[in-house]
Design a protein around this motif. Structure first.
Motif, PDB file in Angstrom:
ATOM      1  N   TYR A   1       0.830  -1.210   0.000  1.00 46.78           N
ATOM      2  CA  TYR A   1       0.000   0.000   0.000  1.00 46.78           C
ATOM      3  C   TYR A   1       0.864   1.261   0.000  1.00 46.78           C
ATOM      4  CZ  TYR A   1      -3.152   3.665   1.484  1.00 46.78           C
ATOM      5  OH  TYR A   1      -3.839   4.843   1.561  1.00 46.78           O
ATOM      6  N   ALA A   2       1.878   1.293   0.871  1.00 40.67           N
ATOM      7  CA  ALA A   2       2.758   2.464   0.954  1.00 40.67           C
ATOM      8  C   ALA A   2       3.452   2.720  -0.378  1.00 40.67           C
ATOM      9  CB  ALA A   2       3.786   2.277   2.068  1.00 40.67           C
ATOM     10  N   MET A   3       3.935   1.679  -1.022  1.00 33.15           N
ATOM     11  CA  MET A   3       4.617   1.839  -2.310  1.00 33.15           C
ATOM     12  C   MET A   3       3.644   2.340  -3.390  1.00 33.15           C
ATOM     13  SD  MET A   3       7.740   1.316  -1.659  1.00 33.15           S
ATOM     14  CE  MET A   3       8.467   1.203  -3.269  1.00 33.15           C
ATOM     15  N   SER A   4       2.385   1.980  -3.277  1.00 31.90           N
ATOM     16  CA  SER A   4       1.411   2.440  -4.271  1.00 31.90           C
ATOM     17  C   SER A   4       1.234   3.960  -4.211  1.00 31.90           C
ATOM     18  CB  SER A   4       0.061   1.740  -4.080  1.00 31.90           C
ATOM     19  OG  SER A   4      -0.630   2.260  -2.963  1.00 31.90           O
ATOM     20  N   ILE A   5       1.482   4.545  -3.048  1.00 33.28           N
ATOM     21  CA  ILE A   5       1.326   5.993  -2.891  1.00 33.28           C
ATOM     22  C   ILE A   5       2.413   6.751  -3.650  1.00 33.28           C
ATOM     23  CG2 ILE A   5       1.418   7.889  -1.202  1.00 33.28           C
ATOM     24  CD1 ILE A   5      -0.029   6.010   0.739  1.00 33.28           C
ATOM     25  N   ILE A   6       3.626   6.210  -3.704  1.00 36.74           N
ATOM     26  CA  ILE A   6       4.732   6.928  -4.357  1.00 36.74           C
ATOM     27  C   ILE A   6       5.145   6.292  -5.684  1.00 36.74           C
ATOM     28  CG2 ILE A   6       5.662   7.936  -2.258  1.00 36.74           C
ATOM     29  CD1 ILE A   6       7.825   5.723  -2.338  1.00 36.74           C
ATOM     30  N   LYS A   7       4.335   5.368  -6.199  1.00 35.66           N
ATOM     31  CA  LYS A   7       4.700   4.715  -7.454  1.00 35.66           C
ATOM     32  C   LYS A   7       4.733   5.724  -8.592  1.00 35.66           C
ATOM     33  CE  LYS A   7       0.178   3.608  -9.132  1.00 35.66           C
ATOM     34  NZ  LYS A   7      -1.008   3.127  -8.558  1.00 35.66           N
ATOM     35  N   GLY A   8       5.475   5.389  -9.603  1.00 33.49           N
ATOM     36  CA  GLY A   8       5.565   6.240 -10.775  1.00 33.49           C
ATOM     37  C   GLY A   8       6.848   7.044 -10.802  1.00 33.49           C
ATOM     38  N   LYS A   9       7.054   7.687 -11.901  1.00 35.19           N
ATOM     39  CA  LYS A   9       8.303   8.404 -12.151  1.00 35.19           C
ATOM     40  C   LYS A   9       8.419   9.710 -11.378  1.00 35.19           C
ATOM     41  CE  LYS A   9      10.975  10.117 -16.080  1.00 35.19           C
ATOM     42  NZ  LYS A   9      11.049  10.184 -17.536  1.00 35.19           N
ATOM     43  N   TRP A  10       7.310  10.381 -11.095  1.00 37.39           N
ATOM     44  CA  TRP A  10       7.383  11.761 -10.645  1.00 37.39           C
ATOM     45  C   TRP A  10       7.062  12.008  -9.179  1.00 37.39           C
ATOM     46  CZ3 TRP A  10      10.065  14.465 -13.830  1.00 37.39           C
ATOM     47  CH2 TRP A  10      10.035  14.161 -15.182  1.00 37.39           C
ATOM     48  N   LYS A  11       6.297  11.146  -8.533  1.00 34.72           N
ATOM     49  CA  LYS A  11       5.808  11.465  -7.188  1.00 34.72           C
ATOM     50  C   LYS A  11       6.924  11.675  -6.176  1.00 34.72           C
ATOM     51  CE  LYS A  11       1.188   9.596  -7.508  1.00 34.72           C
ATOM     52  NZ  LYS A  11       0.252   8.597  -6.991  1.00 34.72           N
ATOM     53  N   SER A  12       7.894  10.783  -6.132  1.00 35.68           N
ATOM     54  CA  SER A  12       8.974  10.950  -5.157  1.00 35.68           C
ATOM     55  C   SER A  12       9.799  12.200  -5.464  1.00 35.68           C
ATOM     56  CB  SER A  12       9.863   9.710  -5.091  1.00 35.68           C
ATOM     57  OG  SER A  12      10.400   9.420  -6.358  1.00 35.68           O
ATOM     58  N   VAL A  13       9.959  12.521  -6.740  1.00 38.52           N
ATOM     59  CA  VAL A  13      10.706  13.726  -7.125  1.00 38.52           C
ATOM     60  C   VAL A  13       9.928  14.979  -6.718  1.00 38.52           C
ATOM     61  CG1 VAL A  13      11.752  14.969  -9.059  1.00 38.52           C
ATOM     62  CG2 VAL A  13      11.779  12.476  -9.037  1.00 38.52           C
ATOM     63  N   ILE A  14       8.632  14.957  -6.893  1.00 40.43           N
ATOM     64  CA  ILE A  14       7.781  16.083  -6.465  1.00 40.43           C
ATOM     65  C   ILE A  14       7.925  16.282  -4.959  1.00 40.43           C
ATOM     66  CG2 ILE A  14       5.380  16.821  -6.129  1.00 40.43           C
ATOM     67  CD1 ILE A  14       4.768  15.392  -8.855  1.00 40.43           C
ATOM     68  N   ILE A  15       7.870  15.191  -4.208  1.00 41.10           N
ATOM     69  CA  ILE A  15       8.005  15.268  -2.755  1.00 41.10           C
ATOM     70  C   ILE A  15       9.344  15.883  -2.376  1.00 41.10           C
ATOM     71  CG2 ILE A  15       8.211  13.879  -0.645  1.00 41.10           C
ATOM     72  CD1 ILE A  15       6.099  11.967  -2.018  1.00 41.10           C
ATOM     73  N   CYS A  16      10.407  15.477  -3.056  1.00 43.68           N
ATOM     74  CA  CYS A  16      11.741  16.026  -2.764  1.00 43.68           C
ATOM     75  C   CYS A  16      11.801  17.525  -3.049  1.00 43.68           C
ATOM     76  CB  CYS A  16      12.813  15.292  -3.566  1.00 43.68           C
ATOM     77  SG  CYS A  16      13.101  13.623  -2.959  1.00 43.68           S
TER      78      CYS A  16
END
Length: 115
Positions: A15-30
């Motif tokens: 479930y947690a990984m589904s929240i940040i999946k994809g190319k852009w979400k983790s970069v947006i968060i950073c």
């Protein structure tokens, strides 16, 4: 099996990984960790992301309570995005994952690359 919002997940990690999946979400968060940011500023910081994809990712992160959208009562309206408390906690985890990635690349990809 874990069910959240009528979707099934193998476990809480899935479930947690589904929240940040994809190319852009983790970069947006950073990027939002640095400061609250307007849409066009964020788009400029993410070369290659389309307006549609950025909009979708921001909406999903907002729905997951990772970021919040701040609308200022001005004319013309000004909108900024920033991390929530939950988003800051997730940023710390993403930073650990980034550190692991750097070490992994150094150890297994650069030193063992065929020449």
């Amino acid at each position: 099996m874990l069910t959240v919002d009528d979707k099934n997940y193998i476990c809480s990690l899935d479930y947690a990984m589904s929240i940040i999946k994809g190319k852009w979400k983790s970069v947006i968060i950073c990027h939002l960790n640095r400061s609250s940011t307007r849409f066009l500023e964020l788009q400029r910081q993410l070369p290659g992301v389309s307006q549609k994809v950025l909009t979708e990712n921001l909406k999903e992160l907002e729905a997951d309570k990772i970021i919040k959208k701040i609308v200022f009562p001005e004319v013309p309206p000004r909108v900024e995005y920033e991390l929530t408390e939950t988003g800051y906690k997730l940023f710390e985890i993403i930073t650990l994952l980034e550190t692991w990635g750097k070490e992994y690349i150094k150890e297994f990809k650069i030193n063992n690359s065929p020449n």
